[in-house]
Write a protein that holds these residues in place. Structure first.
Motif, PDB file in Angstrom:
ATOM      1  N   HIS A 116       6.823 -49.199 -28.948  1.00 53.53           N
ATOM      2  CA  HIS A 116       6.786 -50.627 -28.644  1.00 53.53           C
ATOM      3  C   HIS A 116       7.326 -50.974 -27.261  1.00 53.53           C
ATOM      4  CE1 HIS A 116       5.230 -52.124 -32.421  1.00 53.53           C
ATOM      5  NE2 HIS A 116       5.966 -51.214 -33.026  1.00 53.53           N
ATOM      6  N   PHE A 117       8.128 -50.111 -26.679  1.00 57.16           N
ATOM      7  CA  PHE A 117       8.710 -50.410 -25.369  1.00 57.16           C
ATOM      8  C   PHE A 117       8.005 -49.693 -24.223  1.00 57.16           C
ATOM      9  CE2 PHE A 117      12.732 -51.465 -27.785  1.00 57.16           C
ATOM     10  CZ  PHE A 117      12.638 -52.816 -27.544  1.00 57.16           C
ATOM     11  N   ARG A 118       6.944 -48.970 -24.488  1.00 61.60           N
ATOM     12  CA  ARG A 118       6.231 -48.241 -23.442  1.00 61.60           C
ATOM     13  C   ARG A 118       5.235 -49.177 -22.749  1.00 61.60           C
ATOM     14  NH1 ARG A 118       4.980 -43.668 -25.955  1.00 61.60           N
ATOM     15  NH2 ARG A 118       6.798 -42.686 -25.066  1.00 61.60           N
ATOM     16  N   VAL A 119       5.247 -49.145 -21.424  1.00 57.94           N
ATOM     17  CA  VAL A 119       4.325 -49.931 -20.614  1.00 57.94           C
ATOM     18  C   VAL A 119       3.116 -49.051 -20.309  1.00 57.94           C
ATOM     19  CG1 VAL A 119       4.031 -51.088 -18.390  1.00 57.94           C
ATOM     20  CG2 VAL A 119       6.192 -51.272 -19.615  1.00 57.94           C
ATOM     21  N   PRO A 120       1.898 -49.595 -20.382  1.00 53.98           N
ATOM     22  CA  PRO A 120       0.712 -48.785 -20.074  1.00 53.98           C
ATOM     23  C   PRO A 120       0.817 -48.152 -18.688  1.00 53.98           C
ATOM     24  CG  PRO A 120       0.072 -50.930 -20.941  1.00 53.98           C
ATOM     25  CD  PRO A 120       1.552 -50.966 -20.731  1.00 53.98           C
ATOM     26  N   GLN A 121       0.329 -46.927 -18.557  1.00 52.68           N
ATOM     27  CA  GLN A 121       0.439 -46.147 -17.327  1.00 52.68           C
ATOM     28  C   GLN A 121      -0.093 -46.843 -16.071  1.00 52.68           C
ATOM     29  OE1 GLN A 121       2.670 -43.818 -17.608  1.00 52.68           O
ATOM     30  NE2 GLN A 121       1.487 -41.957 -17.365  1.00 52.68           N
ATOM     31  N   PRO A 122      -1.302 -47.334 -16.068  1.00 51.84           N
ATOM     32  CA  PRO A 122      -1.816 -47.859 -14.793  1.00 51.84           C
ATOM     33  C   PRO A 122      -1.296 -49.261 -14.467  1.00 51.84           C
ATOM     34  CG  PRO A 122      -3.504 -48.035 -16.452  1.00 51.84           C
ATOM     35  CD  PRO A 122      -2.319 -47.363 -17.094  1.00 51.84           C
ATOM     36  N   SER A 123      -0.003 -49.445 -14.451  1.00 55.51           N
ATOM     37  CA  SER A 123       0.548 -50.746 -14.084  1.00 55.51           C
ATOM     38  C   SER A 123       1.627 -50.550 -13.036  1.00 55.51           C
ATOM     39  CB  SER A 123       1.122 -51.472 -15.311  1.00 55.51           C
ATOM     40  OG  SER A 123       2.354 -50.915 -15.674  1.00 55.51           O
ATOM     41  N   SER A 124       1.775 -51.544 -12.197  1.00 57.30           N
ATOM     42  CA  SER A 124       2.803 -51.475 -11.160  1.00 57.30           C
ATOM     43  C   SER A 124       4.036 -52.227 -11.652  1.00 57.30           C
ATOM     44  CB  SER A 124       2.276 -52.063  -9.857  1.00 57.30           C
ATOM     45  OG  SER A 124       1.878 -53.399 -10.084  1.00 57.30           O
ATOM     46  N   SER A 125       4.619 -51.706 -12.699  1.00 56.09           N
ATOM     47  CA  SER A 125       5.765 -52.334 -13.340  1.00 56.09           C
ATOM     48  C   SER A 125       7.042 -51.601 -12.956  1.00 56.09           C
ATOM     49  CB  SER A 125       5.574 -52.288 -14.857  1.00 56.09           C
ATOM     50  OG  SER A 125       6.765 -52.623 -15.517  1.00 56.09           O
ATOM     51  N   ALA A 126       8.146 -52.306 -13.070  1.00 57.96           N
ATOM     52  CA  ALA A 126       9.439 -51.674 -12.834  1.00 57.96           C
ATOM     53  C   ALA A 126       9.714 -50.590 -13.875  1.00 57.96           C
ATOM     54  CB  ALA A 126      10.542 -52.722 -12.862  1.00 57.96           C
ATOM     55  N   LYS A 131      12.291 -43.359 -17.732  1.00 64.49           N
ATOM     56  CA  LYS A 131      11.660 -42.199 -18.339  1.00 64.49           C
ATOM     57  C   LYS A 131      10.497 -42.625 -19.228  1.00 64.49           C
ATOM     58  CE  LYS A 131      12.893 -38.419 -21.443  1.00 64.49           C
ATOM     59  NZ  LYS A 131      13.953 -37.880 -22.286  1.00 64.49           N
ATOM     60  N   GLU A 132       9.377 -41.974 -19.083  1.00 68.65           N
ATOM     61  CA  GLU A 132       8.174 -42.197 -19.895  1.00 68.65           C
ATOM     62  C   GLU A 132       7.668 -43.635 -19.866  1.00 68.65           C
ATOM     63  OE1 GLU A 132       8.900 -40.690 -23.815  1.00 68.65           O
ATOM     64  OE2 GLU A 132       9.465 -38.708 -23.083  1.00 68.65           O
ATOM     65  N   HIS A 133       7.867 -44.344 -18.773  1.00 70.62           N
ATOM     66  CA  HIS A 133       7.382 -45.715 -18.569  1.00 70.62           C
ATOM     67  C   HIS A 133       7.894 -46.702 -19.608  1.00 70.62           C
ATOM     68  CE1 HIS A 133       5.262 -44.449 -15.199  1.00 70.62           C
ATOM     69  NE2 HIS A 133       4.034 -44.415 -15.635  1.00 70.62           N
ATOM     70  N   MET A 134       9.141 -46.570 -20.001  1.00 70.84           N
ATOM     71  CA  MET A 134       9.751 -47.513 -20.935  1.00 70.84           C
ATOM     72  C   MET A 134      10.132 -48.782 -20.180  1.00 70.84           C
ATOM     73  SD  MET A 134       9.892 -46.222 -23.921  1.00 70.84           S
ATOM     74  CE  MET A 134       8.768 -44.867 -24.052  1.00 70.84           C
ATOM     75  N   CYS A 135       9.981 -49.942 -20.818  1.00 71.56           N
ATOM     76  CA  CYS A 135      10.339 -51.200 -20.165  1.00 71.56           C
ATOM     77  C   CYS A 135      11.803 -51.564 -20.391  1.00 71.56           C
ATOM     78  CB  CYS A 135       9.422 -52.338 -20.615  1.00 71.56           C
ATOM     79  SG  CYS A 135       9.524 -52.714 -22.362  1.00 71.56           S
ATOM     80  N   VAL A 136      12.527 -50.721 -21.118  1.00 71.75           N
ATOM     81  CA  VAL A 136      13.969 -50.877 -21.289  1.00 71.75           C
ATOM     82  C   VAL A 136      14.618 -49.520 -21.072  1.00 71.75           C
ATOM     83  CG1 VAL A 136      13.846 -52.808 -22.913  1.00 71.75           C
ATOM     84  CG2 VAL A 136      13.898 -50.493 -23.777  1.00 71.75           C
ATOM     85  N   GLY A 137      15.865 -49.571 -20.689  1.00 71.60           N
ATOM     86  CA  GLY A 137      16.599 -48.329 -20.501  1.00 71.60           C
ATOM     87  C   GLY A 137      18.085 -48.590 -20.607  1.00 71.60           C
ATOM     88  N   ILE A 138      18.815 -47.567 -20.905  1.00 65.63           N
ATOM     89  CA  ILE A 138      20.264 -47.679 -21.002  1.00 65.63           C
ATOM     90  C   ILE A 138      20.868 -46.793 -19.923  1.00 65.63           C
ATOM     91  CG2 ILE A 138      22.296 -47.230 -22.432  1.00 65.63           C
ATOM     92  CD1 ILE A 138      20.510 -47.735 -24.884  1.00 65.63           C
ATOM     93  N   VAL A 139      21.741 -47.403 -19.148  1.00 65.90           N
ATOM     94  CA  VAL A 139      22.452 -46.667 -18.106  1.00 65.90           C
ATOM     95  C   VAL A 139      23.912 -46.649 -18.528  1.00 65.90           C
ATOM     96  CG1 VAL A 139      23.079 -46.606 -15.670  1.00 65.90           C
ATOM     97  CG2 VAL A 139      20.831 -47.461 -16.358  1.00 65.90           C
TER      98      VAL A 139
END
Length: 148
Positions: A116-126, A131-139
């Motif tokens: 559910h948090f993966r952004v489609p590959q061909p996008s110019s998203s942050a 990792k793995e084009h996730m739209c969320v991440g934990i630092v």
């Protein structure tokens, strides 16, 4: 989570409570949950309800009792820390208490969230940064204040 096609909750279905959550915020949330509208079938969740102040908790219980007559088919989950189950709101709803143990493995939960948090590959998203084009991440860091 029983079906990978089920969407994640939307912003209006979840209230993340803190000691600074106001009675107005809780009131708006309870009204969305308890007053029937055409949105239907949503599951509303209050997270960390045990952290609400005593005054806010009292007002929330009063409002819940008042609004409950508008709908008999509401779906409300109140999640609390089991170590703070004696705080006001968990005590007020103790007759409805259900101890819950996750039924899915950690790997299953992670896979569901990744889907559910993966952004489609061909996008110019942050998300391309994570990792793995996730739209969320934990630092995180073991050392406090290191510029995260």
């Amino acid at each position: 989570m029983n079906s990978p096609e089920q969407p994640l909750p939307t912003f209006d279905e979840v209230l993340l409570c803190t000691p600074h959550t106001s009675a107005e915020q809780v009131g708006l949330f309870l009204r969305r949950c308890l007053i029937p509208c055409r949105g239907g079938n949503k599951i509303y969740t209050m997270l960390f309800a045990d952290e609400l102040s005593y005054e806010v908790s009292c007002r929330a219980e009063e409002l819940f009792q008042h609004l409950q007559c508008y709908s008999s088919s509401y779906r409300l989950i109140i999640l609390c820390n089991c170590e703070r189950e004696n705080s006001y709101l968990p005590s007020a709803f103790s007759h409805c208490k259900v101890h819950m143990i996750p039924q899915r493995s950690r790997a299953d939960i992670q896979q569901y969230l990744q889907q559910h948090f993966r952004v489609p590959q061909p996008s110019s998203s942050a998300a391309a940064v994570f990792k793995e084009h996730m739209c969320v991440g934990i630092v995180s860091s073991k050392r406090a204040g290191m510029g995260k």
